[in-house]
Scaffold this motif. Structure first.
Motif, PDB file in Angstrom:
ATOM      1  N   ILE A 210       0.484  25.879 -33.141  1.00 23.81           N
ATOM      2  CA  ILE A 210      -0.475  25.583 -34.200  1.00 23.81           C
ATOM      3  C   ILE A 210      -0.010  24.454 -35.117  1.00 23.81           C
ATOM      4  CG2 ILE A 210       0.420  27.411 -35.717  1.00 23.81           C
ATOM      5  CD1 ILE A 210      -3.240  26.127 -35.404  1.00 23.81           C
ATOM      6  N   ARG A 211       1.249  24.403 -35.450  1.00 25.39           N
ATOM      7  CA  ARG A 211       1.710  23.377 -36.397  1.00 25.39           C
ATOM      8  C   ARG A 211       1.576  21.975 -35.797  1.00 25.39           C
ATOM      9  NH1 ARG A 211       4.214  28.026 -37.346  1.00 25.39           N
ATOM     10  NH2 ARG A 211       4.493  28.679 -39.530  1.00 25.39           N
ATOM     11  N   HIS A 212       1.990  21.838 -34.542  1.00 26.27           N
ATOM     12  CA  HIS A 212       1.875  20.535 -33.886  1.00 26.27           C
ATOM     13  C   HIS A 212       0.400  20.188 -33.662  1.00 26.27           C
ATOM     14  CE1 HIS A 212       3.269  17.084 -31.669  1.00 26.27           C
ATOM     15  NE2 HIS A 212       2.553  17.431 -30.596  1.00 26.27           N
ATOM     16  N   LYS A 217      -4.174  16.430 -35.557  1.00 30.25           N
ATOM     17  CA  LYS A 217      -5.498  16.129 -36.130  1.00 30.25           C
ATOM     18  C   LYS A 217      -6.662  16.439 -35.188  1.00 30.25           C
ATOM     19  CE  LYS A 217      -3.525  12.522 -39.103  1.00 30.25           C
ATOM     20  NZ  LYS A 217      -3.463  13.345 -40.313  1.00 30.25           N
ATOM     21  N   TYR A 218      -6.704  17.692 -34.720  1.00 28.27           N
ATOM     22  CA  TYR A 218      -7.912  18.167 -34.037  1.00 28.27           C
ATOM     23  C   TYR A 218      -9.123  17.892 -34.928  1.00 28.27           C
ATOM     24  CZ  TYR A 218      -5.933  21.232 -30.318  1.00 28.27           C
ATOM     25  OH  TYR A 218      -5.330  21.737 -29.200  1.00 28.27           O
ATOM     26  N   GLY A 226      -4.321  30.105 -32.354  1.00 30.62           N
ATOM     27  CA  GLY A 226      -2.964  29.673 -32.633  1.00 30.62           C
ATOM     28  C   GLY A 226      -2.440  30.057 -34.003  1.00 30.62           C
ATOM     29  N   PHE A 227      -3.319  30.381 -34.917  1.00 34.14           N
ATOM     30  CA  PHE A 227      -2.887  30.674 -36.285  1.00 34.14           C
ATOM     31  C   PHE A 227      -2.089  31.974 -36.369  1.00 34.14           C
ATOM     32  CE2 PHE A 227      -5.865  27.379 -37.350  1.00 34.14           C
ATOM     33  CZ  PHE A 227      -5.455  26.889 -38.589  1.00 34.14           C
ATOM     34  N   LEU A 228      -2.559  33.017 -35.689  1.00 36.24           N
ATOM     35  CA  LEU A 228      -1.836  34.283 -35.768  1.00 36.24           C
ATOM     36  C   LEU A 228      -0.435  34.138 -35.178  1.00 36.24           C
ATOM     37  CD1 LEU A 228      -3.214  37.797 -35.515  1.00 36.24           C
ATOM     38  CD2 LEU A 228      -1.182  37.269 -34.188  1.00 36.24           C
ATOM     39  N   GLU A 229      -0.324  33.426 -34.064  1.00 35.53           N
ATOM     40  CA  GLU A 229       0.995  33.173 -33.476  1.00 35.53           C
ATOM     41  C   GLU A 229       1.885  32.415 -34.457  1.00 35.53           C
ATOM     42  OE1 GLU A 229      -1.854  33.017 -29.855  1.00 35.53           O
ATOM     43  OE2 GLU A 229      -1.936  32.788 -32.037  1.00 35.53           O
ATOM     44  N   GLY A 230       1.260  31.538 -35.245  1.00 35.25           N
ATOM     45  CA  GLY A 230       2.010  30.754 -36.217  1.00 35.25           C
ATOM     46  C   GLY A 230       2.550  31.555 -37.384  1.00 35.25           C
ATOM     47  N   LEU A 231       2.088  32.800 -37.503  1.00 37.05           N
ATOM     48  CA  LEU A 231       2.574  33.674 -38.575  1.00 37.05           C
ATOM     49  C   LEU A 231       3.810  34.470 -38.174  1.00 37.05           C
ATOM     50  CD1 LEU A 231      -0.830  35.136 -39.881  1.00 37.05           C
ATOM     51  CD2 LEU A 231       0.421  33.146 -40.733  1.00 37.05           C
ATOM     52  N   LEU A 265      -1.583  22.724 -44.062  1.00 39.69           N
ATOM     53  CA  LEU A 265      -1.543  21.764 -42.956  1.00 39.69           C
ATOM     54  C   LEU A 265      -2.948  21.433 -42.459  1.00 39.69           C
ATOM     55  CD1 LEU A 265       1.474  22.911 -40.719  1.00 39.69           C
ATOM     56  CD2 LEU A 265       1.199  20.687 -41.857  1.00 39.69           C
ATOM     57  N   SER A 266      -3.817  22.432 -42.412  1.00 41.08           N
ATOM     58  CA  SER A 266      -5.186  22.187 -41.949  1.00 41.08           C
ATOM     59  C   SER A 266      -5.923  21.269 -42.915  1.00 41.08           C
ATOM     60  CB  SER A 266      -5.949  23.509 -41.772  1.00 41.08           C
ATOM     61  OG  SER A 266      -6.273  24.090 -43.019  1.00 41.08           O
TER      62      SER A 266
END
Length: 456
Positions: A210-212, A217-218, A226-231, A265-266
């Protein structure tokens, strides 16, 4: 004195001429209506709206010579708002009959959806986009993705360059990113997309993260993928490929203190979010397939589709070791993410992923709205996510997304005020598509025919 009298006479003649200007035979007057101002979530009361040549020509409290309009729609003190955009739709593929394709398009229209963003494209969808724009086919305005870019379709940098370039040249509006792409190949997709000038949107491949993805810039990340994995803290040392259904398997390991970082980041990278929350409250949720199949809108889907939906739902629930307790935590985290992204992120777009499992085109948008409400979004914010925000996303604020002079007349007439009760979006009196009126009677008759065809 004679000169003054003559001048006065001439001015009087000019005035009379202006007041008696001929009204276009094709013009339509919507009278006695209140306008939903989506820019600030207010109501502009007692307005008269003139439409002609597919656009909104005049808005005001009074219209001269109103009685001379040949086409008058009595708003009956109802409400008019811009048509909605379904920002995660699926357009039937070429093996679908022309009749069924047009039925699906009408299902969207029947619920006040006048714009759709097709999220899995085919070259035929480019032709369809043009046929709708020209009036050859009745349907919502279409934006179409490319065919899927995934771990099987793009395995090398060379393939990435070739396909991205070809999809741009073919005329697709954006690239569709699916799971499985390796990070180096993904980075080449991004580089080439930026070079040729085509945006990309969709899923976040596991190898990308998610961070990459956000820093790449989607245009939009859909499903809050990807956000939940990013937590999940790095200290958990998880195998990212074991994340399960949109991170469900990692639910017990998440640290919600990391939400603010991802939201920031978003916003910094101007990445829009399409939540598709209804998927996680219907497909992957503690409600049985049989319960969902009893819902009224299911009659518009072919029996074979409904059977497939039931089989897929039951298989997923079994494969993911589904438990109500873990789902409740998973769902709570998703809602927390959605609320934070809405409050502090770049922006939310309305999209339900229809027709995915138990999401009937058009009708599913109301289930999505329920999910957004449950996450704390206000009625005004929800309406904006389906009107002004999509126009901003496409950089077409001067074309659609508001009830405003000069914009395309894509409108919905409602009996009640959706700012007070969001369910008013279901009280459709009429849909106006590029100035073309579709009455409630016409909608009901067409829906009855679609239901009849689906039952065969």
């Amino acid at each position: 004195m004679k000169k003054l009298a003559l001048l006065s006479f001439i001015l009087t003649l000019c005035s009379c001429g202006q007041s008696q200007q001929k009204i276009s035979k094709t013009a339509t007057l919507i009278s006695n209506v209140h306008i939903i101002d989506v820019t600030n979530g207010t109501v502009i009361k007692n307005q008269q709206v003139v439409i002609d040549s597919s656009k909104i020509q005049t808005i005001g409290t009074e219209i001269e010579n109103a009685e001379q309009y040949k086409n008058i729609i009595d708003g009956k003190n109802g409400y008019v708002m811009p048509g909605l955009a379904e920002m995660h739709a699926h357009i039937p593929q070429p093996n679908t009959s022309k009749e069924r394709l047009e039925e699906v398009l009408f299902l969207y229209l029947s619920n006040g959806i006048t714009t759709i963003r097709g999220m899995l494209g085919h070259e035929d969808h480019i032709t369809l986009r043009e046929d709708i724009a020209s009036g050859k086919v009745l349907g919502p305005r279409v934006f179409t993705a490319s065919p899927s870019l995934n771990g099987n379709s793009v395995t090398t940098k060379e393939e990435a360059i070739a396909k991205v370039t070809a999809y741009k040249e073919a005329g697709f509006d954006f690239l569709k990113i699916h799971p499985g792409i390796q990070r180096a190949v993904f980075d080449q997709v991004v580089v080439t997309a930026n070079e040729v000038g085509i945006p990309f949107a969709g899923h976040v491949p596991v190898d990308v993260g998610i961070r990459h993805a956000l820093k790449s810039k989607y245009a939009s990340i859909d499903h809050i993928d990807g956000f939940l994995e990013g937590l999940v803290p790095e200290s958990e040392n998880v195998d990212p490929t074991t994340n399960g259904f949109f991170g469900y398997a990692f639910t017990p390991m998440t640290d919600t203190n990391n939400i603010d970082e991802l939201v920031t980041l978003s916003k910094e990278n101007k990445v829009w979010i399409v939540p598709t929350q209804s998927l996680f409250e219907r497909w992957f949720a503690p409600i049985t397939a049989d319960e969902l199949l009893k819902q009224p809108e299911m009659k518009y889907m072919p029996t074979t589709t409904l059977d497939n939906w039931k089989a897929v739902k039951e298989r997923y629930m079994a494969e993911e070791d589904f438990t109500v307790a873990q789902w409740q935590q998973f769902d709570a985290i998703r809602k927390q993410l959605l609320a934070a992204l809405n409050k502090n992120g770049h922006g939310i777009l309305l999209g339900s992923d229809a027709p995915q499992l138990f999401n009937v085109p058009g009708f599913s948008i109301h289930h999505e709205i329920d999910g957004m409400q449950n996450a704390g979004m206000t009625n005004a914010e929800i309406i904006k996510s389906g009107t002004l925000n999509p126009a901003s996303f496409f950089e077409m604020e001067g074309a659609f997304g508001q009830v405003k002079e000069g914009l395309v007349a894509d409108l919905v007439l409602l009996e009640a005020n959706p700012l007070e009760n969001i369910n008013a979006l279901k009280t459709i009196q009429a849909v106006i598509l590029k100035g073309q009126l579709i009455t409630k009677t016409e909608i009901d008759e067409r829906l009855a025919k679609i239901a009849e065809n689906a039952s065969k």
